[in-house]
Design a protein around this motif. Structure first.
Motif, PDB file in Angstrom:
ATOM      1  N   VAL A  88      54.699  67.696   1.845  1.00 45.59           N
ATOM      2  CA  VAL A  88      53.865  68.708   1.367  1.00 45.59           C
ATOM      3  C   VAL A  88      53.582  69.579   2.398  1.00 45.59           C
ATOM      4  N   GLN A 131      51.342  69.044  -4.298  1.00 41.52           N
ATOM      5  CA  GLN A 131      51.175  67.931  -5.476  1.00 41.52           C
ATOM      6  C   GLN A 131      51.754  66.564  -4.804  1.00 41.52           C
ATOM      7  N   VAL A 132      50.798  65.516  -4.867  1.00 36.34           N
ATOM      8  CA  VAL A 132      51.291  64.222  -4.762  1.00 36.34           C
ATOM      9  C   VAL A 132      50.948  63.357  -5.841  1.00 36.34           C
ATOM     10  N   ASP A 173      56.199  63.698  -5.016  1.00 32.71           N
ATOM     11  CA  ASP A 173      55.519  65.138  -4.168  1.00 32.71           C
ATOM     12  C   ASP A 173      56.570  66.275  -4.386  1.00 32.71           C
ATOM     13  N   ALA A 219      54.320  61.491   1.557  1.00 33.02           N
ATOM     14  CA  ALA A 219      54.362  62.400   0.564  1.00 33.02           C
ATOM     15  C   ALA A 219      53.561  63.554   0.964  1.00 33.02           C
TER      16      ALA A 219
END
Ligand code: ADP
Ligand code: MG
Length: 640
Positions: A41, A61-62, A77, A37
């Protein structure tokens, strides 16, 4: 759109094998999925930076969440996402060349890491804990359709149109019966803490299975995504803002000039909350010929029993891998604390890989060199402060000098010898200091040392009276260090202060003649042999200076070392263990007590005085015990 297909391995039941085999460290599924993830990103950020993606990247964001009722764990993610084609390419075609090879090799694999590393099974580690895995994903690519992949752990999978409306990926694990322990807040938190604490993208952890969309308009002002900790709040309906559980910019990713001592100390306290502050630290930072960052701390250790290995944490791009850094860090530096991060060390390290890898060898000697340079610096900058820390630093330096010739060559300029007066000398300084008085008739310098200044007090005083210096070698590592010094220093030997009477410790030509006649010597020997009457003690009458003690009990340096070795070797060294203690009882023929014994009235009196003189020698070395001690006390009372 719906498609069924087969994952390209030809063994039907490969997942049960993976699952069963990897059972012991199955927690790494989370590490693998979260780092995928994070990679996703990072990739979208990179694409945007290169101008290959013009949409809004959004706040990185994860999210990790779980639902105990539905028995799911979800990792989501807002990375680059995947198209259905990409799923087929990256997920379905497992990166190992064939099932046969897999089955062949999995028999020898020692741990999950090795297997995952060898076969690129990162994503598939999900099947260690899940019966069924779903992927909901939407690619960043223009016009991409959301895709939904489902696989139940057989080689069959299904791929159909997905429901995801936001760019990114959501991995949903349907946790199997045996792995329900993972549906627990503390369990998951613990694993995240271990592996994900320093990941470069904010990781949120909560109990909500999905995160809501963030208003992306806020990012249009071009703010840096590294400032993830500001007060932007997600807008949406019932979003619970879960705590960010990681530190995205840990100190080792920064440059030393950005950091103050306090930052290093704070990081140390965070890593090792129960420890005393470290002595000093080294910031590692190299990008050629390999990439490595890190901070190594010299812990404050008072004694060797406190020493703990495996306190260095190994990371790969901020993902925690292991705290077994053997092979990467030189053996003698295993006692250091801190963090090493190298993308050149793969996420899934295995022992056999490390030993064979040439980068790892280079890293090893780089670290050793950096440590030596740092120590040399400290020594040069402030000798006094260095001396004050020597008690603690010395342990590492000596350990290094003993175990690595290269390190010895560097350390010989800043290693210190300490004498019983607590004065410190470099090897060069010490050589000069003792050259005049402590060189024997063959030109060999004799360094005298004690491992127990209290016990050897009378010997030390005798040596000092003669102008000899006595080194303090009283930590367990020193017995090895003595050997190293002897091996490395030219024409130098080391003798423990009680290895002989002081006049014999360093053999010189100017022997003091004995005042006794041959007959007297013979007689005296008989008296003492009779009085002492111990098979392991050999009486010798010697012409020593009159102010030396009348009787001294010594053990030959060579003999004693053999015994020490036997003790260290424990039961394995039966041969050495069989060596009996053997001592020399040196009678100072020039001492006035000795002439008194010779002149004493009768034989009984002679024996009594000889016994008394011998017992006193034994007492001063803490060797008189039990019935012998009782006898001595009784005899003394009588004499008084
Ligand atoms: P590795 O990470 O070593 O490439 P994995 O088995 O972990 O191997 O993942 C295989 C591939 O699947 C990744 O390289 C990536 O292309 C894709 N992938 C996995 N997870 C994600 C994700 N969350 N977002 C986008 N792509 C992903
Ligand atoms: Mg991966």
């Amino acid at each position: 759109m719906q498609e069924k297909g087969s994952i390209s391995i030809h063994t039907e039941n490969i997942f049960p094998i993976i699952k069963k085999f990897l059972y012991s460290d199955n927690e790494i599924f989370l590490r693998e999925l979260v780092s995928n993830a994070v990679d996703a990103v990072k990739k979208i950020q990179r694409l945007a930076a290169m101008g290959q993606y013009s949409g809004s990247v959004g706040e990185p964001q994860v999210n990790i969440s779980f639902d105990a009722d539905k028995k799911t764990i979800t990792i989501s993610d807002n990375g680059l996402g995947m198209t259905a084609e990409e799923i087929k390419k990256y997920i379905n075609q497992i990166a190992f060349s064939g099932a046969e090879e897999f089955v062949e090799k999995f028999k020898d694999a020692k741990d999950a890491n090795e297997l995952i590393g060898k076969f690129g099974l990162g994503f598939y580690s999900a099947f260690m804990v899940a019966d069924q895995v779903e992927i909901q994903t939407l690619s960043y690519q223009e016009g991409a359709e959301p895709a939904h992949w489902v696989c139940d752990g057989s080689t069959e999978f299904e791929i159909r149109e997905g429901s995801r409306t936001e760019r990114g990926t959501e991995i949903i694990l349907h946790i199997n019966k045996d792995s329900e322990e993972f549906l627990d807040k503390y369990k998951l938190q613990g694993i995240l803490d271990k592996y994900c604490k320093f990941l470069p993208v904010p990781i949120r952890f909560g109990t909500k299975p999905h995160y809501e969309s963030f208003d992306e308009a806020q990012d249009d002002n071009g703010e840096s995504f590294d400032d993830a900790h500001d007060d932007k709040k997600p807008k949406g309906k019932t979003v619970e803002v879960d705590n960010i559980i990681n530190e995205t910019n840990p100190i080792w990713t920064k440059t030393p000039t950005e950091l103050k001592d306090e930052d290093y100390l704070a990081f140390y306290r965070e890593l090792y909350p129960m420890s005393e502050d470290p002595l000093f630290w080294i910031h590692l930072n190299v990008d050629y010929p390999f990439n490595l960052t890190g901070v190594l701390y010299f812990p404050k250790v008072k004694n060797e029993f406190e020493l703990q290995r495996n306190k260095i944490k190994l990371f790969s791009r901020q993902v925690f891998i292991t705290d077994e850094v053997k092979d990467i860090v030189p053996e003698f530096l295993m006692l250091l604390h801190g963090v090493i991060d190298s993308p050149d060390i793969p996420l899934n390290v295995s022992r056999s890989f490390l030993q064979a890898d040439s980068n790892v060898k280079k890293i090893n000697s780089y670290i050793s060199r950096k440590v030596a340079d740092k120590l040399a610096d400290l020594y040069k900058q402030d000798r006094k402060a260095y001396e004050e820390k020597w008690q603690d630093i010395g342990l590492f330096v000596k350990y290094g000098m003993i175990s690595e010739d290269k390190f010895y060559d560097k350390a010989k300029d800043f290693a210190l010898l300490t004498n019983t007066k607590k004065e410190h000398y470099t090897l060069g300084e010490y050589k000069e200091k003792v050259a005049a008085l402590q060189t024997d008739k063959d030109g060999t310098a004799v360094y005298i040392y004690t491992n127990d200044p209290d016990k050897h007090d009378s010997f030390i005083q005798s040596a000092n009276r003669k102008g000899y210096d006595v080194l303090l070698m009283n930590s367990p590592i020193d017995s090895h260090f003595v050997h190293t010094l002897e091996r490395k220093l030219e024409k130098t030997s080391l003798k423990r202060v009680d290895a002989d009477v002081v006049d014999k410790l360093i053999t010189k030509d100017d022997n003091i003649p004995s005042v006794l006649t041959e007959d007297e010597t013979k007689k005296l020997k008989e008296i003492f042999e009779k009085a002492i009457h111990r098979p392991n003690m050999k009486v010798e009458i010697e012409g020593l200076s009159p102010d030396e003690l009348p009787v001294t009990v010594t053990m030959d340096e060579f003999m004693r070392r053999m015994k020490d070795m036997a003790q260290l070797g424990g039961g394995n060294m039966g041969f050495y263990g069989a060596i009996p203690d053997s001592y020399k009882v040196a009678i100072n023929g020039n001492h006035k007590l000795v002439s008194r014994i010779l002149k004493a009235g009768d034989e009984a009196q002679q024996t009594q005085l000889a016994k008394q003189a011998f017992d006193l020698a034994m007492i001063s070395q803490g060797m008189l015990t039990g019935a012998d001690l009782t006898e001595f006390v009784n005899r003394s009372i009588e004499l008084i």
